[in-house]
Design a protein around this motif. Structure first.
Motif, PDB file in Angstrom:
ATOM      1  N   ALA A   1      55.257  18.413  31.851  1.00 44.79           N
ATOM      2  CA  ALA A   1      56.537  18.943  31.380  1.00 44.79           C
ATOM      3  C   ALA A   1      56.591  20.455  31.456  1.00 44.79           C
ATOM      4  CB  ALA A   1      56.792  18.491  29.939  1.00 44.79           C
ATOM      5  N   GLN A   2      55.428  21.116  31.422  1.00 45.30           N
ATOM      6  CA  GLN A   2      55.393  22.573  31.428  1.00 45.30           C
ATOM      7  C   GLN A   2      55.057  23.150  32.799  1.00 45.30           C
ATOM      8  OE1 GLN A   2      52.673  23.700  28.306  1.00 45.30           O
ATOM      9  NE2 GLN A   2      53.803  22.544  26.750  1.00 45.30           N
TER      10      GLN A   2
ATOM     11  N   SER B   1      61.392  16.161  23.773  1.00 50.51           N
ATOM     12  CA  SER B   1      62.808  16.498  23.820  1.00 50.51           C
ATOM     13  C   SER B   1      63.410  16.016  25.138  1.00 50.51           C
ATOM     14  CB  SER B   1      62.990  18.019  23.710  1.00 50.51           C
ATOM     15  OG  SER B   1      62.477  18.671  24.873  1.00 50.51           O
ATOM     16  N   LYS B   2      64.739  16.016  25.208  1.00 51.84           N
ATOM     17  CA  LYS B   2      65.428  15.601  26.429  1.00 51.84           C
ATOM     18  C   LYS B   2      65.027  16.489  27.591  1.00 51.84           C
ATOM     19  CE  LYS B   2      70.052  14.844  28.357  1.00 51.84           C
ATOM     20  NZ  LYS B   2      71.521  14.891  28.065  1.00 51.84           N
ATOM     21  N   GLU B   3      64.909  17.790  27.345  1.00 54.80           N
ATOM     22  CA  GLU B   3      64.534  18.727  28.390  1.00 54.80           C
ATOM     23  C   GLU B   3      63.107  18.487  28.876  1.00 54.80           C
ATOM     24  OE1 GLU B   3      67.945  19.951  26.223  1.00 54.80           O
ATOM     25  OE2 GLU B   3      65.912  19.528  25.494  1.00 54.80           O
ATOM     26  N   GLU B   4      62.214  18.192  27.944  1.00 60.37           N
ATOM     27  CA  GLU B   4      60.822  17.916  28.315  1.00 60.37           C
ATOM     28  C   GLU B   4      60.725  16.654  29.151  1.00 60.37           C
ATOM     29  OE1 GLU B   4      58.209  19.798  24.656  1.00 60.37           O
ATOM     30  OE2 GLU B   4      59.234  17.877  24.366  1.00 60.37           O
ATOM     31  N   LYS B   5      61.487  15.633  28.795  1.00 54.95           N
ATOM     32  CA  LYS B   5      61.470  14.398  29.565  1.00 54.95           C
ATOM     33  C   LYS B   5      61.973  14.622  30.984  1.00 54.95           C
ATOM     34  CE  LYS B   5      62.071  11.285  25.601  1.00 54.95           C
ATOM     35  NZ  LYS B   5      62.987  10.344  24.918  1.00 54.95           N
ATOM     36  N   THR B   6      63.025  15.417  31.111  1.00 54.93           N
ATOM     37  CA  THR B   6      63.564  15.706  32.437  1.00 54.93           C
ATOM     38  C   THR B   6      62.540  16.444  33.293  1.00 54.93           C
ATOM     39  OG1 THR B   6      65.828  15.800  31.600  1.00 54.93           O
ATOM     40  CG2 THR B   6      65.391  16.895  33.697  1.00 54.93           C
ATOM     41  N   ALA B   7      61.884  17.434  32.700  1.00 54.09           N
ATOM     42  CA  ALA B   7      60.866  18.187  33.437  1.00 54.09           C
ATOM     43  C   ALA B   7      59.692  17.297  33.812  1.00 54.09           C
ATOM     44  CB  ALA B   7      60.385  19.365  32.595  1.00 54.09           C
TER      45      ALA B   7
END
Length: 306
Positions: free
Chosen positions: A186-187, A235-241
């Motif tokens: 994710a990062q 989070s939604k953003e972490e899942k997308t990444a």
């Protein structure tokens, strides 16, 4: 959501050929995805729930001197399963059996025709110093009854007294999965300055974690539950990444695929990061390959249930 599933599964469709054989086990036709997943060239017809039960380490329950490993043949050799049994006769000697077994849906048994037995001697440092092959053509079966595997072999007289029970590696925690898998992908920031070194460290973190925690020998249900909890904590953003980076053909995903499929192609990246020796060892370890594939399948399950 269908697009999200496709992102993860696209790596399986565009596959590369690999050889994942260890010891004297024969090589089979296998494929590897862009992120290191390997899939069988043909559907073996083995129910996935049976594979989850069988693949792993088994301990002989009576004398407790024999350990049996069952690995999926689609990753390490021919047949549905590759089975090895080690019986320690002294501190530096053991009897060792290996065979390629197929699942017979009619009888529910695992059957083999190429059972190989050898006597092995080791030096004080644990290195093999002598091997005497006793036979290579034994036939036999393994039968799963009430949670135990019972062994019958055409040449081994004492198998009727042996029963094996499944043992598991310790449960993997949600925190471990977040730190060593989900947060790593994710990062990821591939393409930025110094990203190749970060990608190398990320690939090492993920593969070392899979290997050290012996994911190949984890309780499948417990692992799936922990994966779900870790996923839901993002989070939604972490899942997308995570989805984007996990299914990518470069970055961490590409380095993991390269490590498992053709380490020479990515060796320089890990050498530059000071991880060449460690990653070379992981690339040659069949249990690392099986552990990564077990982890990969759990990620696919997460997407399938979205």
């Amino acid at each position: 959501m269908k697009r999200n599933i496709a992102l993860v599964l696209i790596c399986i469709i565009f596959a590369l050929s690999i050889a994942g054989c260890g010891g004297a086990k024969p090589e089979g036709n296998t494929e590897a995805s862009g992120s290191g997943e390997t899939t069988a060239a043909e559907d073996t017809g083995v129910p996935q729930e049976l594979t989850d039960v069988l693949v792993g380490e088994w301990q002989e329950v009576n004398q407790q001197r024999a350990v049996m490993d069952i690995l999926p043949g689609e990753y390490v050799g021919e047949g549905d399963f590759v089975i090895t049994i080690s019986w320690a006769s002294s501190y530096n000697e053991r009897d060792f059996w290996e065979m390629n077994a197929d699942y017979d849906p009619g009888t529910g048994k695992l059957t083999y025709t190429n059972g190989r037995k050898s006597e092995q001697v080791f030096d004080d440092e644990g290195n093999s110093s002598k091997e005497t092959v006793l036979w290579e053509d034994a036939q036999g079966t393994f039968t799963l009854t009430d949670g135990k595997l019972y062994w019958e072999d055409s040449k081994e007289e004492n198998t009727a007294d042996l029963a094996f029970e499944r043992t598991y590696a310790g449960d993997v925690t949600v925190e471990e999965l977040r730190k060593n898998l989900f947060d790593v992908f994710a990062q990821e920031e591939s393409g930025t300055a110094g990203s190749s070194l970060k990608d190398a460290q990320g690939a090492f973190t993920v593969l070392y974690f899979a290997s050290a925690r012996r994911i190949w020998n984890a309780d499948a249900e417990a692992l799936e539950a922990a994966m779900r909890e870790a996923w839901d904590s993002m989070s939604k953003e972490e899942k997308t990444a995570f989805r984007t980076n996990f299914s990518a053909e470069n970055g961490i995903a590409g380095l993991i695929a390269g490590t498992l499929n053709d380490y020479t192609a990515v060796k320089d990246v890990f050498d530059d990061a000071g991880l060449g020796k460690e990653m070379s060892a992981l690339s040659e370890d069949i249990y690392t390959r099986c552990s990564w594939n077990a982890l990969y399948r759990q990620v696919v399950k997460l997407e399938e249930k979205q």
